[in-house]
Write a protein that holds these residues in place. Structure first.
Motif, PDB file in Angstrom:
ATOM      1  N   ARG A  40      22.520  61.805  34.512  1.00  9.23           N
ATOM      2  CA  ARG A  40      21.694  61.597  35.706  1.00  9.23           C
ATOM      3  C   ARG A  40      22.543  61.543  36.957  1.00  9.23           C
ATOM      4  O   ARG A  40      22.164  62.071  38.008  1.00  9.23           O
ATOM      5  CB  ARG A  40      20.899  60.296  35.594  1.00  9.23           C
ATOM      6  N   ALA A  41      23.697  60.880  36.876  1.00  7.63           N
ATOM      7  CA  ALA A  41      24.562  60.738  38.043  1.00  7.63           C
ATOM      8  C   ALA A  41      25.028  62.098  38.554  1.00  7.63           C
ATOM      9  O   ALA A  41      25.328  62.258  39.743  1.00  7.63           O
ATOM     10  CB  ALA A  41      25.761  59.861  37.704  1.00  7.63           C
ATOM     11  N   HIS A  42      25.101  63.086  37.669  1.00  9.80           N
ATOM     12  CA  HIS A  42      25.535  64.431  38.055  1.00  9.80           C
ATOM     13  C   HIS A  42      24.362  65.402  38.167  1.00  9.80           C
ATOM     14  O   HIS A  42      24.553  66.608  38.236  1.00  9.80           O
ATOM     15  CB  HIS A  42      26.537  64.961  37.024  1.00  9.80           C
ATOM     16  N   ASN A  43      23.136  64.867  38.170  1.00  9.05           N
ATOM     17  CA  ASN A  43      21.924  65.685  38.274  1.00  9.05           C
ATOM     18  C   ASN A  43      21.870  66.730  37.172  1.00  9.05           C
ATOM     19  O   ASN A  43      21.477  67.873  37.392  1.00  9.05           O
ATOM     20  CB  ASN A  43      21.844  66.368  39.651  1.00  9.05           C
ATOM     21  N   GLU A  44      22.278  66.336  35.977  1.00  9.25           N
ATOM     22  CA  GLU A  44      22.326  67.266  34.852  1.00  9.25           C
ATOM     23  C   GLU A  44      21.384  66.848  33.724  1.00  9.25           C
ATOM     24  O   GLU A  44      21.573  67.233  32.573  1.00  9.25           O
ATOM     25  CB  GLU A  44      23.757  67.379  34.327  1.00  9.25           C
ATOM     26  N   ALA A  45      20.374  66.056  34.033  1.00  9.15           N
ATOM     27  CA  ALA A  45      19.470  65.560  33.000  1.00  9.15           C
ATOM     28  C   ALA A  45      18.016  65.836  33.352  1.00  9.15           C
ATOM     29  O   ALA A  45      17.565  65.525  34.454  1.00  9.15           O
ATOM     30  CB  ALA A  45      19.668  64.056  32.799  1.00  9.15           C
ATOM     31  N   ALA A  46      17.290  66.434  32.428  1.00  4.45           N
ATOM     32  CA  ALA A  46      15.831  66.545  32.492  1.00  4.45           C
ATOM     33  C   ALA A  46      15.297  65.580  31.445  1.00  4.45           C
ATOM     34  O   ALA A  46      15.541  65.765  30.246  1.00  4.45           O
ATOM     35  CB  ALA A  46      15.386  67.965  32.210  1.00  4.45           C
ATOM     36  N   ILE A  47      14.606  64.520  31.877  1.00  9.15           N
ATOM     37  CA  ILE A  47      14.248  63.406  30.998  1.00  9.15           C
ATOM     38  C   ILE A  47      12.743  63.384  30.768  1.00  9.15           C
ATOM     39  O   ILE A  47      11.960  63.376  31.722  1.00  9.15           O
ATOM     40  CB  ILE A  47      14.685  62.065  31.628  1.00  9.15           C
ATOM     41  N   PHE A  48      12.366  63.337  29.487  1.00  9.35           N
ATOM     42  CA  PHE A  48      10.942  63.329  29.136  1.00  9.35           C
ATOM     43  C   PHE A  48      10.681  62.171  28.177  1.00  9.35           C
ATOM     44  O   PHE A  48      11.353  62.023  27.158  1.00  9.35           O
ATOM     45  CB  PHE A  48      10.542  64.659  28.510  1.00  9.35           C
ATOM     46  N   ASP A  49       9.699  61.364  28.530  1.00 10.74           N
ATOM     47  CA  ASP A  49       9.386  60.147  27.785  1.00 10.74           C
ATOM     48  C   ASP A  49       8.216  60.403  26.835  1.00 10.74           C
ATOM     49  O   ASP A  49       7.092  60.654  27.273  1.00 10.74           O
ATOM     50  CB  ASP A  49       9.053  59.020  28.760  1.00 10.74           C
ATOM     51  N   LEU A  50       8.485  60.326  25.533  1.00  5.09           N
ATOM     52  CA  LEU A  50       7.460  60.557  24.523  1.00  5.09           C
ATOM     53  C   LEU A  50       6.826  59.259  24.033  1.00  5.09           C
ATOM     54  O   LEU A  50       5.880  59.292  23.246  1.00  5.09           O
ATOM     55  CB  LEU A  50       8.056  61.296  23.317  1.00  5.09           C
ATOM     56  N   ARG A  51       7.322  58.118  24.506  1.00  5.76           N
ATOM     57  CA  ARG A  51       6.837  56.828  24.027  1.00  5.76           C
ATOM     58  C   ARG A  51       5.482  56.480  24.676  1.00  5.76           C
ATOM     59  O   ARG A  51       5.259  56.792  25.842  1.00  5.76           O
ATOM     60  CB  ARG A  51       7.839  55.723  24.377  1.00  5.76           C
ATOM     61  N   PRO A  52       4.606  55.818  23.943  1.00  9.18           N
ATOM     62  CA  PRO A  52       3.347  55.380  24.564  1.00  9.18           C
ATOM     63  C   PRO A  52       3.554  54.239  25.548  1.00  9.18           C
ATOM     64  O   PRO A  52       2.742  54.034  26.463  1.00  9.18           O
ATOM     65  CB  PRO A  52       2.506  54.926  23.360  1.00  9.18           C
ATOM     66  N   SER A  53       4.629  53.477  25.373  1.00  9.89           N
ATOM     67  CA  SER A  53       4.946  52.373  26.274  1.00  9.89           C
ATOM     68  C   SER A  53       6.405  51.999  26.062  1.00  9.89           C
ATOM     69  O   SER A  53       7.050  52.462  25.121  1.00  9.89           O
ATOM     70  CB  SER A  53       4.049  51.157  26.003  1.00  9.89           C
ATOM     71  N   GLY A  54       6.923  51.149  26.945  1.00  5.29           N
ATOM     72  CA  GLY A  54       8.304  50.705  26.782  1.00  5.29           C
ATOM     73  C   GLY A  54       9.000  50.546  28.119  1.00  5.29           C
ATOM     74  O   GLY A  54       8.411  50.739  29.192  1.00  5.29           O
ATOM     75  N   ARG A  55      10.272  50.181  28.053  1.00  6.03           N
ATOM     76  CA  ARG A  55      11.067  49.947  29.250  1.00  6.03           C
ATOM     77  C   ARG A  55      11.122  51.199  30.117  1.00  6.03           C
ATOM     78  O   ARG A  55      11.319  52.304  29.622  1.00  6.03           O
ATOM     79  CB  ARG A  55      12.478  49.516  28.852  1.00  6.03           C
ATOM     80  N   ARG A  56      10.976  51.001  31.408  1.00  6.88           N
ATOM     81  CA  ARG A  56      11.006  52.132  32.326  1.00  6.88           C
ATOM     82  C   ARG A  56      12.398  52.743  32.401  1.00  6.88           C
ATOM     83  O   ARG A  56      13.402  52.044  32.339  1.00  6.88           O
ATOM     84  CB  ARG A  56      10.559  51.686  33.717  1.00  6.88           C
ATOM     85  N   VAL A  57      12.427  54.052  32.555  1.00 13.40           N
ATOM     86  CA  VAL A  57      13.684  54.789  32.660  1.00 13.40           C
ATOM     87  C   VAL A  57      13.632  55.624  33.937  1.00 13.40           C
ATOM     88  O   VAL A  57      12.689  56.398  34.129  1.00 13.40           O
ATOM     89  CB  VAL A  57      13.907  55.701  31.438  1.00 13.40           C
ATOM     90  N   PRO A  58      14.607  55.487  34.828  1.00 15.03           N
ATOM     91  CA  PRO A  58      14.581  56.239  36.085  1.00 15.03           C
ATOM     92  C   PRO A  58      14.505  57.751  35.856  1.00 15.03           C
ATOM     93  O   PRO A  58      15.175  58.288  34.975  1.00 15.03           O
ATOM     94  CB  PRO A  58      15.906  55.850  36.750  1.00 15.03           C
ATOM     95  N   ASP A  59      13.680  58.417  36.629  1.00 14.69           N
ATOM     96  CA  ASP A  59      13.515  59.875  36.626  1.00 14.69           C
ATOM     97  C   ASP A  59      12.840  60.415  35.373  1.00 14.69           C
ATOM     98  O   ASP A  59      12.749  61.634  35.205  1.00 14.69           O
ATOM     99  CB  ASP A  59      14.865  60.592  36.815  1.00 14.69           C
ATOM    100  N   ALA A  60      12.370  59.566  34.481  1.00 20.93           N
ATOM    101  CA  ALA A  60      11.700  60.047  33.277  1.00 20.93           C
ATOM    102  C   ALA A  60      10.314  60.587  33.628  1.00 20.93           C
ATOM    103  O   ALA A  60       9.574  59.987  34.402  1.00 20.93           O
ATOM    104  CB  ALA A  60      11.590  58.933  32.244  1.00 20.93           C
ATOM    105  N   GLN A  61       9.986  61.725  33.049  1.00 22.09           N
ATOM    106  CA  GLN A  61       8.686  62.354  33.257  1.00 22.09           C
ATOM    107  C   GLN A  61       7.874  62.279  31.967  1.00 22.09           C
ATOM    108  O   GLN A  61       8.432  62.245  30.870  1.00 22.09           O
ATOM    109  CB  GLN A  61       8.859  63.822  33.643  1.00 22.09           C
ATOM    110  N   PRO A  62       6.556  62.279  32.078  1.00 25.16           N
ATOM    111  CA  PRO A  62       5.740  62.310  30.858  1.00 25.16           C
ATOM    112  C   PRO A  62       5.936  63.630  30.120  1.00 25.16           C
ATOM    113  O   PRO A  62       6.278  64.657  30.716  1.00 25.16           O
ATOM    114  CB  PRO A  62       4.312  62.160  31.390  1.00 25.16           C
ATOM    115  N   ALA A  63       5.689  63.597  28.815  1.00 27.97           N
ATOM    116  CA  ALA A  63       5.921  64.775  27.982  1.00 27.97           C
ATOM    117  C   ALA A  63       5.106  65.987  28.440  1.00 27.97           C
ATOM    118  O   ALA A  63       5.541  67.129  28.284  1.00 27.97           O
ATOM    119  CB  ALA A  63       5.599  64.447  26.529  1.00 27.97           C
ATOM    120  N   VAL A  64       3.931  65.745  29.026  1.00 26.91           N
ATOM    121  CA  VAL A  64       3.056  66.863  29.421  1.00 26.91           C
ATOM    122  C   VAL A  64       3.683  67.705  30.525  1.00 26.91           C
ATOM    123  O   VAL A  64       3.236  68.833  30.766  1.00 26.91           O
ATOM    124  CB  VAL A  64       1.681  66.342  29.884  1.00 26.91           C
ATOM    125  N   ARG A  65       4.688  67.199  31.181  1.00 29.63           N
ATOM    126  CA  ARG A  65       5.320  67.960  32.257  1.00 29.63           C
ATOM    127  C   ARG A  65       6.468  68.841  31.767  1.00 29.63           C
ATOM    128  O   ARG A  65       7.109  69.525  32.562  1.00 29.63           O
ATOM    129  CB  ARG A  65       5.843  67.005  33.339  1.00 29.63           C
TER     130      ARG A  65
END
Length: 212
Positions: A40-65
Motif C-alpha cells: 500500500r505504501a508504494h501504491n502497489e496493492a489492489a485490496i478486495f475484502d471478501l469477509r462479511p464483517s471484520g476489522r476495517r482495512v484501509p483502501d479495501a474494496q468490496p469483492a463486487v468491485r
C-alpha cells in the motif's frame, strides 16, 4: 480467540517481510498485514475484502468491485478457501491472501485501549510519548505523527520509555502492541495500546507521515 492463539499468531505478523513489489507464486500466497502495508505504501496493492464483517482495512474494496486485468498486486481478505474460490471464479491466477486470523484479535483484559482520536488528543494536547513497534522498513514507509520507533526484540530494556508518565504503544493492527503494553504494565509502566493500530488510524481519517 483465546490467549494461546495470540501468543502463537503474533510472530507471524512480522515473518512475511516480502518486498512491496514481490508477486505471488501461481495460486494464492498467504501473507500478513506487513506485506499488505508495504505494498500500500508504494501504491502497489489492489485490496478486495471478501469477509462479511471484520476489522476495517484501509483502501479495501468490496469483492463486487473486482475487475479483471488488475495492474497491481491483488490482495484478498478472507479465508484461504474463500479466496481460492473467488479467484477461480474470476480467472485470477496469482494473488495474496490475508486471512482473518492475522487481522482480528480480542482485547486483553487489563490492557487499556485508546481509539485513534483519543490517542491523537493525548499526543498533541497532553504530550504523551507515542511508540511504534513496527519493523524498521514499515516505520520508514509510513508512521504515526510524533511517533518514535521502539525495537520489538528488546523493548523491555529500552531507555526511551518514561518511567513516571503515561505513553502509548502502537503497531500496524494492534496485535503485538497490546502484548507489549501488557508486559510493560507488569513492569510498572503506565502504557496504553492504540486499538486497531495504524490501520484503524487511517480508517478514522487521520493522516500518517509518509517516508521518502
Amino acid at each position: 480467540m483465546n490467549r494461546l492463539f495470540l501468543l502463537i499468531a503474533v510472530p507471524l505478523l512480522g515473518s512475511f517481510a516480502a518486498a512491496p513489489n514481490d508477486q505471488p507464486e501461481e495460486g494464492g500466497t498467504v501473507v500478513g498485514p506487513s506485506v499488505l502495508m508495504n505494498a500500500r505504501a508504494h501504491n502497489e496493492a489492489a485490496i478486495f475484502d471478501l469477509r462479511p464483517s471484520g476489522r476495517r482495512v484501509p483502501d479495501a474494496q468490496p469483492a463486487v468491485r473486482f475487475a479483471s486485468g488488475q495492474q497491481r498486486a491483488v490482495f484478498l481478505l478472507g479465508s484461504p478457501a474463500q479466496c481460492d474460490r473467488f479467484a477461480a471464479s474470476r480467472g485470477l491466477h496469482s494473488y495474496f491472501i490475508v486471512p482473518p486470523r492475522m487481522m482480528e484479535y480480542e482485547q486483553l483484559p487489563g490492557v487499556p485501549q485508546l481509539s485513534p482520536t483519543e490517542a491523537q488528543q493525548k499526543v498533541e494536547r497532553d504530550k504523551w510519548p507515542l511508540f511504534d513497534i513496527s519493523e524498521a522498513e514499515e516505520f520508514a514507509g509510513s508512521r504515526l505523527p510524533h511517533s518514535t520507533r521502539l525495537q520489538y526484540s528488546d523493548y523491555e530494556s529500552s531507555k526511551l520509555l518514561p518511567r513516571h508518565k503515561p505513553f502509548i504503544v502502537a503497531c500496524r493492527v494492534g496485535h503485538r502492541s497490546q502484548l507489549v503494553v501488557e508486559r510493560l504494565r507488569a513492569l510498572g509502566y503506565d502504557a496504553r495500546n492504540l486499538n486497531g493500530g495504524l490501520w484503524e488510524w487511517e480508517c478514522a481519517g487521520l493522516a500518517l507521515e509518509k517516508g521518502a
